[in-house]
Design a protein around this motif. Structure first.
Motif, PDB file in Angstrom:
ATOM      1  N   VAL A 199     -56.840  26.854  49.255  1.00 33.04           N
ATOM      2  CA  VAL A 199     -55.792  27.730  47.976  1.00 33.04           C
ATOM      3  C   VAL A 199     -55.779  26.840  46.586  1.00 33.04           C
ATOM      4  CG1 VAL A 199     -53.384  28.137  47.616  1.00 33.04           C
ATOM      5  CG2 VAL A 199     -54.462  29.561  50.078  1.00 33.04           C
ATOM      6  N   PRO A 200     -56.132  26.820  45.494  1.00 28.75           N
ATOM      7  CA  PRO A 200     -55.896  25.956  44.507  1.00 28.75           C
ATOM      8  C   PRO A 200     -54.767  25.272  44.377  1.00 28.75           C
ATOM      9  CG  PRO A 200     -56.815  27.717  43.538  1.00 28.75           C
ATOM     10  CD  PRO A 200     -56.637  28.617  45.069  1.00 28.75           C
ATOM     11  N   ALA A 201     -54.841  24.308  44.143  1.00 31.07           N
ATOM     12  CA  ALA A 201     -53.045  23.494  44.139  1.00 31.07           C
ATOM     13  C   ALA A 201     -52.140  24.146  43.523  1.00 31.07           C
ATOM     14  CB  ALA A 201     -52.851  22.776  43.737  1.00 31.07           C
ATOM     15  N   ASN A 202     -52.993  24.499  42.414  1.00 24.90           N
ATOM     16  CA  ASN A 202     -52.134  25.486  41.489  1.00 24.90           C
ATOM     17  C   ASN A 202     -51.499  26.556  41.954  1.00 24.90           C
ATOM     18  OD1 ASN A 202     -54.284  26.737  40.480  1.00 24.90           O
ATOM     19  ND2 ASN A 202     -53.784  26.759  38.647  1.00 24.90           N
TER      20      ASN A 202
ATOM     21  N   LEU B 118     -55.591  35.543  45.620  1.00 26.58           N
ATOM     22  CA  LEU B 118     -56.110  34.594  44.878  1.00 26.58           C
ATOM     23  C   LEU B 118     -57.111  35.907  43.928  1.00 26.58           C
ATOM     24  CD1 LEU B 118     -56.900  31.989  47.384  1.00 26.58           C
ATOM     25  CD2 LEU B 118     -55.372  31.934  46.400  1.00 26.58           C
ATOM     26  N   ASP B 119     -57.557  36.142  44.012  1.00 23.90           N
ATOM     27  CA  ASP B 119     -58.677  37.074  43.057  1.00 23.90           C
ATOM     28  C   ASP B 119     -57.638  37.811  41.673  1.00 23.90           C
ATOM     29  OD1 ASP B 119     -60.896  36.910  44.135  1.00 23.90           O
ATOM     30  OD2 ASP B 119     -61.200  38.322  45.198  1.00 23.90           O
ATOM     31  N   ARG B 120     -56.369  38.051  42.485  1.00 30.24           N
ATOM     32  CA  ARG B 120     -55.592  38.580  41.589  1.00 30.24           C
ATOM     33  C   ARG B 120     -54.246  37.223  40.654  1.00 30.24           C
ATOM     34  NH1 ARG B 120     -57.105  41.773  44.946  1.00 30.24           N
ATOM     35  NH2 ARG B 120     -56.868  44.437  44.861  1.00 30.24           N
ATOM     36  N   ASP B 121     -54.634  36.423  41.308  1.00 30.20           N
ATOM     37  CA  ASP B 121     -54.138  35.514  40.315  1.00 30.20           C
ATOM     38  C   ASP B 121     -52.380  34.742  40.997  1.00 30.20           C
ATOM     39  OD1 ASP B 121     -56.460  33.399  38.823  1.00 30.20           O
ATOM     40  OD2 ASP B 121     -55.593  34.799  37.275  1.00 30.20           O
ATOM     41  N   TRP B 122     -52.413  35.197  42.310  1.00 28.90           N
ATOM     42  CA  TRP B 122     -50.711  35.446  42.377  1.00 28.90           C
ATOM     43  C   TRP B 122     -50.510  34.416  43.241  1.00 28.90           C
ATOM     44  CZ3 TRP B 122     -51.236  40.729  46.078  1.00 28.90           C
ATOM     45  CH2 TRP B 122     -51.180  42.163  44.465  1.00 28.90           C
TER      46      TRP B 122
END
Length: 266
Positions: A196-199, A168-172
């Motif tokens: 986990v963000p919905a997007n 998530l820190d890497r926007d994966w």
């Protein structure tokens, strides 16, 4: 619910006897689109052929799974590049590292993964990733391509809290399967999915594997199929404190954007 199954192994021979019926059941269950996983030289062309036979309903990936890394030759690389010239092929992979099984030697896994990362850096398509028991090497290899890659999803996420937050820190993105429903191995996921963000969250069956253990009634053949995706979404929604419709709509919107799928209403 109008769902997108981002990972279904529909070229698997267990579907040979009734593949059309499987697709019909998926549609009836609200699975509006599916991404057929390509993971070997044998199955990549089959995945593309399925997508071409069902335009707008099926799409495909093309890659070489770490289990098959020894088959990644120059000829294989050329085959992959030719497959990726087709619009129906929407992601590079399934690719990555698997040190749990070690079906291919680790140096071969790393070489095959690096070549597919190079391919993705050139064609700009999203990455459909596999990682098991290889987190440190996996991150290091991805870091070598920082700034060169498009979006990435770690498919069938089953890992630790640390691994999740590294991704998530890497926007994966993260793909959640019926592993969530396994009280023996997946209990920790019920807490982790809340973060986990919905997007960044998508859903998949990984059919015919990972039949949800909470599914009732259970199919006699114990084969998973895309029609069971709504069950996974219902479990996921409950764990996240959402209603199923909200979880479904968010996952579908995320998958459409990730794989750059056309608007079905267009």
């Amino acid at each position: 619910m109008q769902l997108i199954d981002i990972g279904a192994n529909l070229t698997h021979d267990s579907f040979d006897r009734d593949r059309d019926a499987v697709l019909q059941r998926a549609r009836a269950a609200g699975v509006a689109r599916m991404v057929v996983t390509g993971a070997s030289r044998e199955h990549n062309p089959q995945a593309l052929a399925l997508a071409q036979a069902h335009p707008g309903f099926l799409y495909a990936t093309a890659g070489v799974h770490p289990h098959h890394a020894v088959e990644y030759t120059d000829e294989c690389d050329a085959e992959l590049r030719a497959l990726h010239a087709h619009a129906e092929v929407v992601a590079v992979g399934e690719c990555g590292l698997d040190y749990f099984r070690d079906f291919s030697p680790r140096p071969a896994q790393r070489k095959a993964f690096e070549r597919q990362l190079q391919l993705a850096s050139e064609n700009g398509k999203p990455l459909f990733l596999h990682q098991r028991d290889a987190h440190v090497d996996f991150l290091a290899m991805m870091k070598d391509f920082d700034g060169k890659l498009g979006p990435a999803v770690v498919h069938c996420f089953t890992g630790t809290r640390e691994e999740l937050f590294d991704y998530l820190d890497r926007d994966w993105h993260v793909g959640i399967t019926g592993w969530l429903c396994d009280e023996r191995r997946g209990q920790h996921l019920r807490e982790l999915v809340k973060h986990v963000p919905a997007n960044r969250l998508m859903v998949e069956t990984d059919a015919p594997y990972l039949l949800p253990r909470t599914l009732r009634p259970m199919p006699k053949d114990r084969r998973n199929e895309p029609a069971f995706l709504p069950h996974i979404v219902e479990e996921l929604a409950r764990d996240r404190g959402e209603d199923a419709a909200t979880a479904a709509a968010a996952s579908t919107a995320t998958a459409r954007a990730f794989f750059r799928l056309p608007d079905p209403a267009a």
